[in-house]
Design an enzyme around this catalytic site. Structure first.
Site, PDB file in Angstrom:
ATOM      1  N   HIS A  96       0.592  -1.058  -0.091  1.00 25.92           N
ATOM      2  CA  HIS A  96       0.380  -0.225  -0.032  1.00 25.92           C
ATOM      3  C   HIS A  96       0.771   1.318  -0.058  1.00 25.92           C
ATOM      4  O   HIS A  96       1.712   1.329   0.821  1.00 25.92           O
ATOM      5  CB  HIS A  96      -1.187  -0.221   0.974  1.00 25.92           C
ATOM      6  CG  HIS A  96      -2.448   1.044   1.306  1.00 25.92           C
ATOM      7  ND1 HIS A  96      -1.374   2.385   1.626  1.00 25.92           N
ATOM      8  CD2 HIS A  96      -2.812   0.841   0.544  1.00 25.92           C
ATOM      9  CE1 HIS A  96      -2.853   2.669   1.043  1.00 25.92           C
ATOM     10  NE2 HIS A  96      -3.863   2.304   0.473  1.00 25.92           N
ATOM     11  N   GLU A 168      -4.138   2.120  -7.371  1.00 20.41           N
ATOM     12  CA  GLU A 168      -4.298   3.269  -6.435  1.00 20.41           C
ATOM     13  C   GLU A 168      -3.532   4.630  -6.850  1.00 20.41           C
ATOM     14  O   GLU A 168      -2.207   4.389  -5.995  1.00 20.41           O
ATOM     15  CB  GLU A 168      -4.096   3.073  -4.731  1.00 20.41           C
ATOM     16  CG  GLU A 168      -5.139   2.037  -4.636  1.00 20.41           C
ATOM     17  CD  GLU A 168      -5.484   1.868  -3.135  1.00 20.41           C
ATOM     18  OE1 GLU A 168      -6.847   1.550  -3.037  1.00 20.41           O
ATOM     19  OE2 GLU A 168      -4.832   1.581  -2.354  1.00 20.41           O
TER      20      GLU A 168
HETATM   21  P1  13P Z   1      -9.303   6.092   0.591  1.00 17.02           P
HETATM   22  O1  13P Z   1     -10.525   5.589  -0.108  1.00 17.02           O
HETATM   23  O2  13P Z   1      -9.727   6.695   2.057  1.00 17.02           O
HETATM   24  O3  13P Z   1      -8.932   7.135   0.019  1.00 17.02           O
HETATM   25  O4  13P Z   1      -8.513   5.180   0.685  1.00 17.02           O
HETATM   26  C1  13P Z   1      -8.380   4.158  -0.335  1.00 17.02           C
HETATM   27  C2  13P Z   1      -7.100   3.137   0.392  1.00 17.02           C
HETATM   28  O5  13P Z   1      -6.070   3.896   0.431  1.00 17.02           O
HETATM   29  C3  13P Z   1      -7.913   1.779   0.175  1.00 17.02           C
HETATM   30  O6  13P Z   1      -6.074   1.154   0.379  1.00 17.02           O
END
Ligand code: 13P
Length: 260
Positions: A96, A168
């Protein structure tokens, strides 16, 4: 891809008591959902054992937020694959952007973790994403290809079928995140698919590509309807069962009406 993966990363937000209440509310909702929805929850380490007990007879997958690659050793503060096997989790989230940013995790470390996860019977949920500088320099694709090729190096085609990938973009995550344009997400997911196909040929078609970063109640439909998006990885907008339920209910209706 027939399955739609929907999950939430709780990050460092819930006590075990709060997590248990959340799960008690989520279980009856999960029972109403189409079998096409694969639902997962990723709490903090301290909640894994009690939550695993609550989730044992349910269809909700349980995941850990990180893991060391060694089964044991002098690694103060770390949790090993063997320890997570004892609990019986299904998924381990790896790489992450918050782990990369604050704890200096790099793609080579993540690759060792991916191998350890697969050898321990977990599905690695590998998070990749470019930061804002990389996007502005127009090297998003190069960045993502490098992340994928390094994080997934040495994985066999058979093993690849157990992998999940979450795109992400770092600039879209969290309170200060700017929601991504669904067309951009679709374009990037298409690119990720191509890289995975180059690496794993037909096995790549079984790797779900999730999108995450400021997914919320007003934009989740745009993302899930975007070509090449097979699921959503949600933070803040799924931290109450009520808001997660709203998203799940609409998704379920869309499936029931064959819109998805
Ligand atoms: P948010 O949806 O709060 O932006 O976070 C997403 C995330 O980091 C999922 O791993």
């Amino acid at each position: 891809m027939n399955k739609i993966w929907i999950g939430t990363n709780w990050k460092m937000t819930k006590s075990t008591e709060e997590g248990l209440t959340y799960i008690e509310n989520l279980i009856p909702i999960s029972e109403q959902l189409s079998s096409r929805i694969e639902l997962f929850v990723i709490p903090s380490f301290t909640s894994l054992i009690p939550l695993q007990d609550s989730l044992a007879q349910t269809r909700i997958h349980l995941g850990a937020q990180n893991m060391h690659w060694e089964n044991e050793g002098a690694y103060t503060g770390e949790i090993s694959p063997k320890m997570l096997q004892e609990i019986g989790i299904d998924i381990v989230e790896l790489g992450h952007s918050e782990r990369r940013q604050y704890y200096n995790e790099n793609d080579q470390d993540i690759n060792k973790k991916v191998h350890a996860a697969l050898n321990s019977g977990f599905s690695p949920l590998v998070c990749i994403g470019e930061n804002i500088e990389q996007k502005n320099f127009a090297i998003s694709r190069e960045t993502l290809a490098m992340q994928l090729k390094t994080c997934l190096k040495g994985i066999s085609k058979d093993q690849a079928e157990k992998v999940l990938v979450a795109y992400e973009p770092v600039w879209a995550i969290g309170e200060k995140g700017v929601p991504a344009d669904p067309a951009y997400v679709s374009y990037i997911h298409h690119f990720i698919r191509e890289v995975l196909e180059e690496m794993f040929e037909e096995s790549s078609f079984n790797i779900p590509l999730l999108f995450g970063g400021s997914v919320n109640q007003s934009n989740f439909l745009d993302y899930i309807h975007s070509p090449h998006v097979n699921g959503l990885f949600i933070g803040r907008a799924a931290w109450t069962t009520q808001s997660f339920e709203n998203i799940l209910t609409v998704l379920n209706e869309q499936i029931t009406h064959n819109y998805l």
